[in-house]
Design a protein around this motif. Structure first.
Motif, PDB file in Angstrom:
ATOM      1  N   LYS A  84      15.236   1.563  -5.101  1.00  0.00           N
ATOM      2  CA  LYS A  84      14.206   0.557  -5.869  1.00  0.00           C
ATOM      3  C   LYS A  84      13.230   1.424  -6.532  1.00  0.00           C
ATOM      4  O   LYS A  84      12.881   0.949  -7.951  1.00  0.00           O
ATOM      5  CB  LYS A  84      13.461  -0.346  -4.716  1.00  0.00           C
ATOM      6  CG  LYS A  84      12.400  -1.186  -5.458  1.00  0.00           C
ATOM      7  CD  LYS A  84      13.218  -2.381  -6.150  1.00  0.00           C
ATOM      8  CE  LYS A  84      11.919  -3.435  -6.166  1.00  0.00           C
ATOM      9  NZ  LYS A  84      12.577  -4.651  -7.061  1.00  0.00           N
ATOM     10  N   ALA A  85      12.668   2.471  -6.042  1.00  0.00           N
ATOM     11  CA  ALA A  85      11.818   3.111  -6.841  1.00  0.00           C
ATOM     12  C   ALA A  85      12.367   3.876  -8.136  1.00  0.00           C
ATOM     13  O   ALA A  85      11.517   3.977  -9.241  1.00  0.00           O
ATOM     14  CB  ALA A  85      11.292   4.148  -5.820  1.00  0.00           C
ATOM     15  N   ALA A  90      14.702   2.748 -10.033  1.00  0.00           N
ATOM     16  CA  ALA A  90      14.998   1.649 -10.778  1.00  0.00           C
ATOM     17  C   ALA A  90      13.843   1.032 -11.406  1.00  0.00           C
ATOM     18  O   ALA A  90      13.724   1.015 -12.741  1.00  0.00           O
ATOM     19  CB  ALA A  90      15.578   0.510 -10.189  1.00  0.00           C
ATOM     20  N   LYS A  91      12.765   1.029 -10.704  1.00  0.00           N
ATOM     21  CA  LYS A  91      11.277   0.591 -11.253  1.00  0.00           C
ATOM     22  C   LYS A  91      11.024   1.754 -12.347  1.00  0.00           C
ATOM     23  O   LYS A  91      10.217   1.456 -13.551  1.00  0.00           O
ATOM     24  CB  LYS A  91      10.506   0.273 -10.224  1.00  0.00           C
ATOM     25  CG  LYS A  91      10.573  -0.869  -9.206  1.00  0.00           C
ATOM     26  CD  LYS A  91      10.210  -2.054  -9.755  1.00  0.00           C
ATOM     27  CE  LYS A  91       8.737  -2.118  -9.740  1.00  0.00           C
ATOM     28  NZ  LYS A  91       8.214  -3.566 -10.072  1.00  0.00           N
ATOM     29  N   ALA A  92      11.006   2.936 -11.855  1.00  0.00           N
ATOM     30  CA  ALA A  92      10.859   4.197 -12.714  1.00  0.00           C
ATOM     31  C   ALA A  92      11.391   4.242 -13.987  1.00  0.00           C
ATOM     32  O   ALA A  92      10.796   4.407 -15.182  1.00  0.00           O
ATOM     33  CB  ALA A  92      10.861   5.343 -11.835  1.00  0.00           C
ATOM     34  N   ILE A 102      12.423   1.670 -15.661  1.00  0.00           N
ATOM     35  CA  ILE A 102      11.999   0.404 -16.428  1.00  0.00           C
ATOM     36  C   ILE A 102      10.481   0.821 -17.109  1.00  0.00           C
ATOM     37  O   ILE A 102      10.261   0.818 -18.189  1.00  0.00           O
ATOM     38  CB  ILE A 102      11.663  -0.707 -15.775  1.00  0.00           C
ATOM     39  CG1 ILE A 102      13.158  -1.327 -15.164  1.00  0.00           C
ATOM     40  CG2 ILE A 102      11.112  -1.938 -16.630  1.00  0.00           C
ATOM     41  CD1 ILE A 102      14.281  -1.541 -16.192  1.00  0.00           C
ATOM     42  N   GLN A 103       9.894   1.691 -16.375  1.00  0.00           N
ATOM     43  CA  GLN A 103       8.564   2.013 -16.685  1.00  0.00           C
ATOM     44  C   GLN A 103       8.648   3.089 -17.813  1.00  0.00           C
ATOM     45  O   GLN A 103       7.825   3.268 -18.508  1.00  0.00           O
ATOM     46  CB  GLN A 103       7.845   2.427 -15.630  1.00  0.00           C
ATOM     47  CG  GLN A 103       7.320   1.349 -14.754  1.00  0.00           C
ATOM     48  CD  GLN A 103       6.322   2.170 -13.416  1.00  0.00           C
ATOM     49  OE1 GLN A 103       5.793   3.022 -13.548  1.00  0.00           O
ATOM     50  NE2 GLN A 103       6.433   1.312 -12.559  1.00  0.00           N
ATOM     51  N   ARG A 139      17.989  -2.733 -18.581  1.00  0.00           N
ATOM     52  CA  ARG A 139      18.219  -3.260 -17.044  1.00  0.00           C
ATOM     53  C   ARG A 139      18.351  -1.680 -16.409  1.00  0.00           C
ATOM     54  O   ARG A 139      19.166  -0.777 -16.951  1.00  0.00           O
ATOM     55  CB  ARG A 139      19.333  -4.131 -16.918  1.00  0.00           C
ATOM     56  CG  ARG A 139      19.842  -4.526 -15.676  1.00  0.00           C
ATOM     57  CD  ARG A 139      20.670  -5.495 -15.418  1.00  0.00           C
ATOM     58  NE  ARG A 139      22.275  -4.859 -15.722  1.00  0.00           N
ATOM     59  CZ  ARG A 139      23.244  -5.645 -15.875  1.00  0.00           C
ATOM     60  NH1 ARG A 139      23.199  -7.001 -16.305  1.00  0.00           N
ATOM     61  NH2 ARG A 139      24.377  -4.949 -16.063  1.00  0.00           N
ATOM     62  N   GLU A 185      16.017  -2.908 -10.297  1.00  0.00           N
ATOM     63  CA  GLU A 185      14.473  -3.204 -10.297  1.00  0.00           C
ATOM     64  C   GLU A 185      14.135  -4.535 -10.135  1.00  0.00           C
ATOM     65  O   GLU A 185      12.806  -4.799  -9.660  1.00  0.00           O
ATOM     66  CB  GLU A 185      14.120  -2.651 -11.898  1.00  0.00           C
ATOM     67  CG  GLU A 185      14.352  -3.774 -12.926  1.00  0.00           C
ATOM     68  CD  GLU A 185      15.748  -3.957 -13.500  1.00  0.00           C
ATOM     69  OE1 GLU A 185      16.131  -4.630 -14.321  1.00  0.00           O
ATOM     70  OE2 GLU A 185      16.694  -3.240 -12.860  1.00  0.00           O
ATOM     71  N   THR A 186      14.851  -5.661 -10.276  1.00  0.00           N
ATOM     72  CA  THR A 186      14.617  -7.008  -9.878  1.00  0.00           C
ATOM     73  C   THR A 186      14.816  -7.490  -8.419  1.00  0.00           C
ATOM     74  O   THR A 186      14.556  -8.601  -8.078  1.00  0.00           O
ATOM     75  CB  THR A 186      15.302  -7.812 -10.940  1.00  0.00           C
ATOM     76  OG1 THR A 186      16.347  -8.039 -10.784  1.00  0.00           O
ATOM     77  CG2 THR A 186      14.633  -7.532 -12.308  1.00  0.00           C
ATOM     78  N   LEU A 210       5.529   5.812  -7.415  1.00  0.00           N
ATOM     79  CA  LEU A 210       5.945   4.583  -6.701  1.00  0.00           C
ATOM     80  C   LEU A 210       6.379   5.043  -5.208  1.00  0.00           C
ATOM     81  O   LEU A 210       6.055   3.976  -4.300  1.00  0.00           O
ATOM     82  CB  LEU A 210       7.149   3.857  -7.332  1.00  0.00           C
ATOM     83  CG  LEU A 210       7.094   3.432  -8.869  1.00  0.00           C
ATOM     84  CD1 LEU A 210       8.429   3.263  -9.323  1.00  0.00           C
ATOM     85  CD2 LEU A 210       6.441   2.051  -8.356  1.00  0.00           C
ATOM     86  N   MET A 246       6.263  -0.912  -5.712  1.00  0.00           N
ATOM     87  CA  MET A 246       7.542  -1.185  -5.979  1.00  0.00           C
ATOM     88  C   MET A 246       8.114  -2.384  -5.753  1.00  0.00           C
ATOM     89  O   MET A 246       9.055  -3.040  -5.986  1.00  0.00           O
ATOM     90  CB  MET A 246       8.500  -0.241  -5.377  1.00  0.00           C
ATOM     91  CG  MET A 246       8.673  -0.166  -3.962  1.00  0.00           C
ATOM     92  SD  MET A 246       9.866   0.822  -3.440  1.00  0.00           S
ATOM     93  CE  MET A 246       9.010   2.608  -3.549  1.00  0.00           C
TER      94      MET A 246
END
Length: 434
Positions: free
Chosen positions: A271-272, A274-276, A278-279, A297, A319-320, A425, A432
């Protein structure tokens, strides 16, 4: 009309595969949807289903056969009440499968051979030109034999599978074969030296066994070699404090216990990452020659070790997704990966990869990029270390994370921003979940 069952293309890039196992035998009746065979591709073992109903008249390709080309006839099915014996004979001539295509010309040529024996020397002359290629011998043994004038066809090999090795030719004496065919002797002398270093390395008296490589292992070897030879890797490492993440994991697991969900640290790291990505979208890319592909994505390929080798099932749009959903999906994908049951779309693609070797106590490693992706995150073990906490030296649970980046597509500064976002994150994990 009988139906030719052909080797299917089980993925867009599949060109050949191994017919691992037949699930039917000749004479069996099958219906649409019945499983006929297990086929090993470069990444998984997949099931081949019947489309029509009928009777298996003939199995053309035996199980265990490697390098079966897509589209090659592997079996013949009789339909609409046809006689299985007649069905197995007719298509064989029309399609000329490899085994029968070779036999049929011999049958037709036989009468001509009686009337005109001239063609007969043709097959006997061929071995003379490639005699050394037909004999199973190590390049070192061939070179020694050539130097000593020894005819390898007179030597009995003691190596694996009857292979002639160095010891077999060292004490052998030249025979008359060299005088009978002097032109054949120089050939190995010029041809053998090129492959000799690689093969000679396995010339050993140490007890050992040779294992045939699976299609999956061959593909891993090819792709990793290409990745290291063609992708300029840049490696960036930082330390991540895990105490808050471990605390959150414990709290979430208590809350999810009633649902039968148990989060691993790896689920949160997926998860971390994926979020990173996108950031820091400049790292969620692929290099494609004259173009750069930027993804909106984050599909995370997660390295899973299986008996056949490493495979990377994908968490799409990580990320979602809630961490509970990631955990459930990852367990299901990993289970089927170890059974060789993943579908191509479940392991082909992905925008970045994550490889975690912390469970083995590995502190730090640099992973090889999985092309065409632009980066992979390598995770080491979390361990208690002296660490600055609130400007005071204390003890914290810390892990090392190393990002490998394709320097053709990702600059070092952009890779550093991704590493910082990932660290942030992990060290403030509530972010996250937002």
């Amino acid at each position: 009309m009988p139906i030719n069952l052909k080797m299917p293309a089980l993925s867009p890039t599949m060109e050949e595969g191994t017919l691992a196992k037949w699930l039917v035998k000749e004479g069996d009746s099958v219906a649409s949807g019945d499983l006929l065979a297990e086929i090993e591709t470069d990444k998984a073992t997949m099931e081949f289903e019947a489309v029509d109903e009928g009777v298996i008249a003939k199995i053309v390709i035996p199980e265990g056969t490697d390098n079966v080309k897509v589209g090659e006839v592997i079996a013949i099915m009789a339909v609409d009440g046809e006689d299985a014996g007649e069905a197995s004979a007719a298509p064989a001539k029309a399609e000329a499968p490899a085994a029968e295509a070779a036999a049929e010309p011999e049958a037709k040529a036989e009468p001509e051979a009686k009337a005109a024996p001239a063609p007969a020397p043709t097959p006997t002359s061929a071995p003379a030109a490639s005699d050394d290629d037909r004999i199973k011998a190590s390049p070192l043994a061939k070179r020694i034999a050539a130097d000593k004038g020894i005819d390898l066809s007179t030597i009995k090999g003691t190596g694996p599978g009857g292979r002639i090795v160095k010891a077999d030719v060292e004490d052998a004496k030249p025979g008359e074969a060299k005088a009978a065919a002097p032109a054949a002797a120089p050939a190995p002398t010029t041809a053998a030296p090129a492959p000799a270093p690689a093969a000679a390395a396995f010339e050993t008296d140490i007890p050992h066994e040779e294992t045939k490589l699976s299609n999956m292992r061959k593909t891993i070897a090819r792709r990793l070699t290409e990745a290291k030879q063609t992708i300029p890797h840049i490696y960036l490492t930082l330390d991540v404090q895990l105490d808050k993440l471990l605390k959150l994991r414990g709290e979430l697991n208590k809350a999810l216990e009633a649902q039968g969900v148990k989060l691993s640290v790896n689920d949160l790291l997926i998860k971390a990452l994926a979020k990173a990505l996108i950031q820091v979208p400049k790292c969620n890319v692929s290099f494609a020659g004259n173009t750069l592909i930027s993804y909106t994505r984050a599909d995370i390929s997660v390295a899973v070790s299986t008996p056949a080798g490493l495979i990377t099932p994908i968490i799409v749009g990580a990320e979602t997704k809630a961490v509970g959903a990631i955990s459930t999906e990852m367990k299901e994908l990993a289970g089927r990966a170890k059974e060789g049951k993943l579908q191509p779309h479940e392991y082909q693609g992905g925008t970045a990869s994550l490889s975690n070797m912390g469970m083995f106590g590995i502190k730090h490693f640099e992973a090889v990029i999985n092309p065409p992706q632009g980066m992979i995150m390598a995770i080491g073990a979390g361990e208690k270390r002296p660490y600055l906490v609130d400007d005071a030296l204390g003890i914290a649970t810390v892990m090392s994370a190393t990002g490998s980046f394709d320097h053709r597509a990702i600059d070092g500064a952009d890779g550093a921003q991704l590493m910082q976002a990932f660290k942030e994150l992990c060290e403030n994990p509530l972010g996250m979940l937002a």
